[in-house]
Design an enzyme around this catalytic site. Sequence first.
Site, PDB file in Angstrom:
ATOM      1  N   GLY A 172      -1.324 -86.197  -5.613  1.00  0.00           N
ATOM      2  CA  GLY A 172      -1.415 -87.519  -4.994  1.00  0.00           C
ATOM      3  C   GLY A 172      -2.558 -87.546  -3.989  1.00  0.00           C
ATOM      4  N   THR A 177       6.324 -88.219   2.517  1.00  0.00           N
ATOM      5  CA  THR A 177       5.198 -87.331   2.843  1.00  0.00           C
ATOM      6  C   THR A 177       5.259 -87.258   4.345  1.00  0.00           C
ATOM      7  OG1 THR A 177       3.766 -88.075   1.020  1.00  0.00           O
ATOM      8  CG2 THR A 177       2.644 -87.241   2.961  1.00  0.00           C
ATOM      9  N   THR A 190       1.007 -92.294   3.909  1.00  0.00           N
ATOM     10  CA  THR A 190       2.156 -91.969   3.071  1.00  0.00           C
ATOM     11  C   THR A 190       2.351 -93.170   2.150  1.00  0.00           C
ATOM     12  OG1 THR A 190       3.707 -92.905   4.664  1.00  0.00           O
ATOM     13  CG2 THR A 190       3.293 -90.567   4.836  1.00  0.00           C
ATOM     14  N   GLY A 210       0.489 -92.634  -3.664  1.00  0.00           N
ATOM     15  CA  GLY A 210      -0.726 -91.845  -3.511  1.00  0.00           C
ATOM     16  C   GLY A 210      -1.875 -92.263  -4.404  1.00  0.00           C
TER      17      GLY A 210
HETATM   18  N1  GLY Z   1       1.701 -90.047  -0.817  1.00  0.00           N
HETATM   19  C1  GLY Z   1       2.196 -88.916  -1.452  1.00  0.00           C
HETATM   20  C2  GLY Z   1       1.969 -88.850  -2.886  1.00  0.00           C
HETATM   21  O1  GLY Z   1       1.735 -89.871  -3.519  1.00  0.00           O
HETATM   22  O2  GLY Z   1       2.049 -87.759  -3.419  1.00  0.00           O
END
Ligand code: GLY
Length: 309
Positions: free
Chosen positions: A192, A162, A213, A216
């Site tokens: 997320g 991310t 990041t 999520g």
């Molecule tokens: N941190 C990004 C996701 O889990 O989509």
Amino acid sequence: MIVVASANGAVGIPAAMAVLRDGGSALDAVEAAVRVVEDNPDDHTVGYGGYPNVLGEVELDASIMEGATRRAGAVGAVRGYRHPITLARRVMEALPHVLVVGDGAARLADGMGMVKEDLLTDAARRTWQQGLEGTLDPTTPMAEWLHRIGRLATDPEHVAGTVNVIAHDAAGHLAVAVSTSGAAWKHPGRLGDSPMIGAGNYADDRYGAAACTGWGELAIRAGTARMVVEGMRRGLSVEAACVEALHDLAHLGGIDPATVLMHVVAVDAVGRHCAATTRRGWEYAHQTEAMAEPTVGPRLVVELAGGAS
Ligand code: GLY
């Protein structure tokens, strides 16, 4: 002035710094940086070239927040448009909403004249096919299929990507932008933390800004970005606020703290920053007005194995 980003955001920092040096706003700076990352075909966790969902469709999520007003905009499960961050900003500025997903977000993109394109590159398609090889036998019982897909979707190599960008401008304002293709091989429609204000993204000029990041679902359950900013509101340093929010993840039920993969970046109200992670080896990037170019360095490591205090 400062721009702080996850390591994959380093390619976008010069664009953000150019905006700030020109007297532009933190909001314009973070959007400019994230657009560069969304254009990068070699980044398989964001925008064009991102890894797809289990059906081979690239679905993008993004959010943006302005610290001066706490206005925010976000989009989720966007297909066919490579700049969800600009859509998120449009949601914030043109609609009486904060989060728009799927067809509604595509409609917005179409209305803005964005070009519709196939975002799945050959490289991402090959990895997707290899990743799923042998797992999609139609005779596999549903429970087993979901278990296997779940394992793929939580493979740390794929789930962690991310981009986060936070900027603090000459006027002292903060803004934060987050963009992602989400967990690779995810269930279609899965969102997320990236489009969830308070989970993956939060900014409040009075105290600071933060973004996440990593895994999520955990940042959603814990409200991690908001928790970092709340820590600063209570008077913690930016570093202590990041450490506290990561420690909090160890207390989520149903998971072994040693498996928690989470990274945060944060900037306080006067521009001091911190980048922390639950795993060794993860980096971040930053540039201040005094620096000629961005620098990439290690994050503060907050070990959660064995439980945290
Ligand atoms: N941190 C990004 C996701 O889990 O989509």
